[in-house]
Design a protein around this motif. Structure first.
Motif, PDB file in Angstrom:
ATOM      1  N   HIS A   7      22.664  19.052  -2.812  1.00 26.20           N
ATOM      2  CA  HIS A   7      21.666  19.239  -3.858  1.00 26.20           C
ATOM      3  C   HIS A   7      21.043  20.629  -3.736  1.00 26.20           C
ATOM      4  CE1 HIS A   7      21.537  15.222  -5.563  1.00 26.20           C
ATOM      5  NE2 HIS A   7      21.437  14.691  -4.366  1.00 26.20           N
ATOM      6  N   GLY A  73      18.077  15.226 -12.077  1.00 24.33           N
ATOM      7  CA  GLY A  73      19.113  14.690 -11.218  1.00 24.33           C
ATOM      8  C   GLY A  73      20.031  13.770 -12.002  1.00 24.33           C
ATOM      9  N   ASP A 107      21.712  18.058 -11.380  1.00 27.64           N
ATOM     10  CA  ASP A 107      21.847  18.397  -9.970  1.00 27.64           C
ATOM     11  C   ASP A 107      22.251  17.132  -9.225  1.00 27.64           C
ATOM     12  OD1 ASP A 107      21.711  19.558  -7.449  1.00 27.64           O
ATOM     13  OD2 ASP A 107      19.563  19.193  -7.259  1.00 27.64           O
TER      14      ASP A 107
END
Length: 320
Positions: A7, A73, A107
């Motif tokens: 990440h 995310g 991400d």
């Protein structure tokens, strides 16, 4: 920029902090909105919460007007469904996200969803909604759409992909970004939708559409030799500070084109890591550039794979 097993840990000069899951939110207490890049996620598989639900909890806990950097995310079933809910949610919050300067979408790491499985879509409404954005990035090229846009303040655009569709590359190339200093495109392979050719890159290389460009990365490409040959004669190179042609299938042919093209000694760095360049040509590159102070990365990164019968397979660094 990180590859797909990690990440983001920093974005827009700020440390990345993961927004709490619903079960952890209460025990962590109220957070401070500013000074960090917040990553908001749901589960990619069998999620108990929508991405909009996670953002709603975030919006109820922080002062959105103080949020400077936001990282999207995973969202549920992102291997089948695009980020429409994400886009709609952020558009609905735009009147409150008045300090937002950095935005990254998807991400995620490969355990959550392989990069070329991530279904994207048209994210350009976010650029229109946030005229103060200075950084915009995304991961995944599957179904990516990027019609030409204009944005006055955007300074960095990053598209990480195992394959960017040619139409999206052409849309980026036709966009007007007068403040853009950094362009980073992972072009990818035709196996994963990366079907652009060198002609699609011509507007970047001509040096006319992006007047502020100083950092150019056209990498992770199966046509890296052709890209290198085009770059070797590209007008934009004379005003670049850094050039990145790494992560792709770059051989002696492409490296020789760079050596025979315009001078590169003005660059502060030339990144060619993950390459298929032979020792002799690599040494010629070092002799030509390192005495001038160019930071040259020729790390091969175990790019070649011999299957045992003398056949050498060549791959980009990030595909599936």
């Amino acid at each position: 920029m990180t590859l797909t097993h990690d990440h983001l840990t920093e974005y827009g000069g700020l440390p990345v902090v993961e927004w709490f899951s619903a079960k952890d939110e209460e025990k962590n207490g109220p957070p401070t909105a500013g000074g960090v890049a917040w990553r908001i996620s749901a589960d990619a598989y069998e999620s108990d919460e929508t991405w909009a639900g996670a953002f709603a909890r975030f919006a109820a806990a922080v002062d959105l007007t103080q949020v400077e950097a936001l990282i999207v995310g995973a969202w549920p079933d992102m291997y089948e469904s695009g980020p429409d809910e994400v886009v709609e949610t952020l558009l609905g919050a735009r009147e409150h996200l008045t300090s937002l300067r950095s935005l990254f979408v998807a991400d995620v790491v490969f355990e959550q969803c392989e990069i070329s499985w991530i279904v994207q879509g048209d994210l350009t409404p976010l650029l229109a909604a946030f005229p103060g954005l200075e950084r915009f990035g995304l991961r995944g090229g599957n179904s990516l759409v990027f019609p030409p846009v204009r944005h006055e303040k955007l300074r960095e655009l990053v598209v990480q992909s195992g394959g960017i569709p040619a139409e999206a590359v052409r849309g980026i190339a036709a966009s007007d970004f007068p403040a853009l200093t950094t362009l980073d495109l992972w072009l990818g392979t035709s196996d994963y939708g990366g079907d652009c050719d060198v002609a699609d890159l011509a507007p970047f290389l001509a040096g006319t559409r992006l007047p502020a460009l100083r950092h150019l990365a056209l990498h992770n490409s199966e046509i890296q030799d052709e890209v290198a040959a085009a770059v070797a004669a590209a007008p934009v190179v004379a005003r670049l500070e850094t050039l990145d042609l790494s992560m792709g299938v770059l051989t002696d042919e492409g490296a020789a084109a760079l050596l025979g093209g315009q001078p590169l000694t003005h660059l502060t760095s030339l990144d060619l890591h993950h390459n298929y360049i032979g020792a002799e040509v690599a040494e010629r590159l070092r002799e030509a550039l390192e005495p001038a102070g160019v930071a040259l990365d020729l790390d091969r990164d175990d790019a070649e794979e011999d299957n045992g019968d003398g056949t050498v397979w060549r791959y980009v660094a990030v595909g599936e």
